[in-house]
Design an enzyme around this catalytic site. Structure first.
Site, short mmCIF file in Angstrom:
data_model
loop_
_atom_site.label_atom_id
_atom_site.label_comp_id
_atom_site.label_asym_id
_atom_site.label_seq_id
_atom_site.Cartn_x
_atom_site.Cartn_y
_atom_site.Cartn_z
N VAL A 75 25.27 23.68 -1.63
CA VAL A 75 24.52 23.75 -0.38
C VAL A 75 23.02 23.57 -0.63
O VAL A 75 22.34 22.83 0.07
CB VAL A 75 24.80 25.08 0.36
CG1 VAL A 75 24.02 25.13 1.66
CG2 VAL A 75 26.29 25.24 0.61
N GLY A 76 22.52 24.23 -1.67
CA GLY A 76 21.09 24.14 -1.98
C GLY A 76 20.65 22.70 -2.21
O GLY A 76 19.63 22.26 -1.67
N SER A 77 21.43 21.96 -3.00
CA SER A 77 21.02 20.58 -3.25
C SER A 77 21.13 19.74 -1.98
O SER A 77 20.35 18.81 -1.76
CB SER A 77 21.81 19.97 -4.40
OG SER A 77 23.19 20.03 -4.12
N LYS B 41 28.93 33.59 4.15
CA LYS B 41 29.95 34.22 4.99
C LYS B 41 30.34 35.61 4.51
O LYS B 41 30.69 36.47 5.30
CB LYS B 41 31.19 33.34 5.09
CG LYS B 41 31.89 33.14 3.76
CD LYS B 41 33.13 32.27 3.88
CE LYS B 41 33.69 31.99 2.50
NZ LYS B 41 32.78 31.25 1.62
N ILE C 290 29.24 22.58 11.85
CA ILE C 290 29.55 22.67 13.28
C ILE C 290 28.68 23.72 13.94
O ILE C 290 28.66 24.86 13.49
CB ILE C 290 31.02 23.08 13.51
CG1 ILE C 290 31.97 22.15 12.77
CG2 ILE C 290 31.34 23.14 14.99
CD1 ILE C 290 33.41 22.66 12.77
N GLY D 247 39.31 18.45 -6.09
CA GLY D 247 38.19 19.40 -6.02
C GLY D 247 38.11 20.15 -4.70
O GLY D 247 37.16 20.86 -4.44
N LYS E 293 35.51 34.44 8.07
CA LYS E 293 34.99 33.69 9.23
C LYS E 293 35.55 34.27 10.53
O LYS E 293 34.85 34.32 11.54
CB LYS E 293 35.33 32.22 9.06
CG LYS E 293 34.55 31.61 7.88
CD LYS E 293 35.13 30.30 7.40
CE LYS E 293 34.30 29.72 6.25
NZ LYS E 293 35.00 28.57 5.62
N GLY F 216 31.08 21.26 2.59
CA GLY F 216 30.45 20.14 1.92
C GLY F 216 28.95 20.29 1.90
O GLY F 216 28.37 20.98 2.73
#
Lengths: 433, 433
Positions: free
Chosen positions: B14-16, B104, B135, B186, B204, B301
């Site tokens: 996520v950071g990248s 989360k 989303i 993956g 979630k 992703g």
């Protein structure tokens, strides 16, 4: 706890939904707003008409009574139409009142002017209900998809035509029969033009494209084609090819400019919009960070539309409570170049009636080729009642100009009796895995 | 124009994505924020490791360097896990920094505490990416559906299991085979438990239910069942009955209390969630004003998740520019009564292996009836490899207690070899026209 006083302009379908919603969910709405919200005046055409749904609320037929009421801080325009709605909104803002509207006509033509007036007068101005009824789409575009450059926005945004096309698909009935049924059920007007000719959808296309591409797009910039020429035969052929037909509002940011149009489209059955049926609406967005997203729900109706209007009212109430009204100075970017319709690109479905002669399929394929249109498939579908042959062709992605040239060349062939249908097919769907 | 300086905690997937998004859409993001946004520090485990994606950004392995950097006004937590992420967020808020998180785990267990800390320190705190990846769902729940009392929220919120169930459905392959393939691609971890046992979806579910019903729901309040017992046979039988299987996060506001669970569900093929395939996610909401709505897109992703994180950063930047940070003091309502799982209601699909004897179907139907479970259908589906008969039954809506009692009574019958499957079926779908 304080009370925020609001006025409604209009007591029709949406207005009565707003009255009902504020009453039925009063406690939760108060909790979420941090204040009571009270409708103190409603502008109506005839203030003497009895309106049981507005029990206890003052009715007036004089807008100045609302304008000059300094206790009213929010004006909610749910009367519809350009005049006098736009003028009332501008005057309300000039008087320092926040404005909520559900008016697609005004937003599709005057969003930039209304944004400027809101900024100048330091008031909140919200219009979630102008597209997609109760579906949150305006706020997501303005606040949730801001990390994205949006390349495409496509929506099923007219419930009447979607109901009609859904019924034609499910029941294999004619356009005329389904229009009569829609009129009986109250989904279509006696004069159905605004819906079936795509005019309502075009206004929503203009609004969506303006926000998605940050540019002024007016109703007159939208290329529009309705559904009245769609036949049950085309729908049947489409189903056999794996397609479902929808009337779509389409906006694309292309190299040739911003491309905004409304027309029927054959969508692959696996496309998320393909299963949006009946009076439901959905808006599909493609961003360069998020990828594909879709927002689905009830696109019209008293309560669904009120859901969006009241959410806007609550947002303003929260701003009033926290002393942060007028915090966002929205504006729409300058006009960008528009893509002329001839340069827009799509796959096309064509249905032709031709003489039933040997070699005709080859002649037709050759004619497509000469017009620069390559074909995905061409099949002889069946014989017509007069003994001619019916041919269905699907092209690869070509410009509208090339597709039109192919139609002209085909019509000039002696063996071709008629080009019955020319319908766009959604190309370039992203792999859904 | 000023620059807002931000720090990332974590430089993983996520950071990248956040680094990449801020670079690739820099101009539009600056335009929408009204300010430049610059990542000046990234907290990593090993500051010496080369990270080409973070070229020109200072790396540190010491959180205090970020905490004490008074130029940094926003801390973006994308490291994941409970510890030390939660502690870092609280300390950042205490230092007057705004916080964005995609975490989360922390939100599912400590949302109330984080809200309180944000309110106390007058800072913005946003967490859109914690559910549904890119989303928009958190902001819609907090700001767009506020006119509604929500009765139900259901989501396909785990991409790994949805990929697996989609493949099992499309390719008729076994759970084991599809798990191996997901691991190769993956999509699934070497130890897939967090996904396939429903634990990720349960977190979630807790977040969605907390927001939908305005009450504290923790991970431990969610009744969880995974997908590892789902067989290709059940999927096949379901398809024949008109159902598609999905792992759903379900929250309901019932008379017996708040009902929150994660488990496989057979959905009618016409349900909007039924066509959410592969790694896509979607959240379906039912409100008493709006009716049904759905939010669809990429649930995981690098870039899709970054889309949500960066939108949160832009919202904070706008608040900083307009001087309105900390304007919303959110809090979660008190704990409400939870509905015990035995009292939850559903239709059920059951698959039994029974002796192939005359009268066995009648005996089974009678046993259901004695347990208070009425049947929609019961069919003898086929013979097994051992010459026994396989029976598939679908019940009307009953409590989980009644369904369990029926299973127990069936298992006690001499003719019943085994109750192979017990899977919920979505009941009470609204008329979609």
């Amino acid at each position: 706890m304080n009370t925020i006083k609001i006025a409604l302009l209009g007591a029709g379908t949406v207005g009565s939904g707003v009255v009902r919603t504020l009453a039925m969910n009063a406690d939760t709405i108060t909790g979420r707003s941090g204040t009571h919200i009270e409708i103190t005046k409603i502008l109506v055409r005839d203030a003497k008409k009895h309106r049981p749904e507005a029990e206890g609320i003052a009715l007036t037929d004089n807008f100045d009574e609302i304008l000059n009421d300094t206790e009213i801080s929010v004006v909610v325009e749910v009367m519809g139409g350009l005049t006098p709605a736009k003028d009332y909104m501008l005057r309300a803002m000039a008087a320092g009142k926040h404005v909520v509207t559900a008016n697609k006509d005004v937003i599709a033509e005057h969003l930039a002017e209304l944004y400027a007036a809101a900024a100048e007068n330091n008031v909140d101005f919200l219009y979630e209900a102008s597209v997609g009824g109760g579906i949150p789409i305006i706020k997501p575009l303005k606040e949730c998809l801001t990390a994205n450059s949006i390349s495409e926005i496509m929506g099923v945004v007219n419930g009447t035509t979607n109901y009609m096309l859904t019924k034609m698909t499910e029941k294999h009935v004619s356009y005329d029969a389904v229009l009569r049924r829609a009129q009986e059920k109250g989904y279509a007007e006696a004069n159905p033009s605004a819906d079936v000719d795509g005019l309502d959808a075009a206004r929503k296309a203009a609004i969506l494209a303006s926000l998605a591409f940050d540019t002024v797009i007016g109703f007159e910039d939208v290329s529009v084609e309705g559904i009245s020429h769609i036949t049950e035969d085309d729908i049947e052929y489409g189903l056999n090819l794996g397609y479902v037909i929808k009337l779509l509002a389409v906006g694309r940011n292309t190299e040739e400019g911003i491309d905004v149009r409304v027309h029927p489209v054959f969508l692959p059955k696996t496309h998320p919009l393909a299963s949006v049926n009946g009076v439901f609406n959905a808006i599909f967005v493609r961003g360069n960070v998020l990828g594909d997203a879709m927002f689905y729900g009830r696109g019209a109706g008293s309560l669904p539309t009120a859901s969006a209007v009241v959410a806007d009212i609550i947002e303003i109430a929260r701003d009033i409570v926290s002393g942060t009204t007028g915090r966002m100075k929205y504006k729409i970017g300058e006009r960008k170049k528009l893509c002329p319709v001839e340069k827009t690109k799509s796959s096309y479905y064509l249905r032709l009636v031709v003489a039933d002669e040997p070699g005709v399929l080859g002649e037709i394929a050759t004619t497509f080729g000469r017009a620069g249109v390559s074909l995905k498939s061409v099949i002889q579908a069946r014989w017509t009642e007069t003994g001619d042959a019916e041919i269905v062709a699907v092209t690869h992605v070509v410009t509208h100009a090339a597709a039109s040239a192919a139609v002209e060349a085909l019509e000039a062939l002696p063996v071709v009796r008629e080009v019955r249908s020319l319908i766009r097919v959604a190309d370039g769907q992203e792999d859904l895995l």
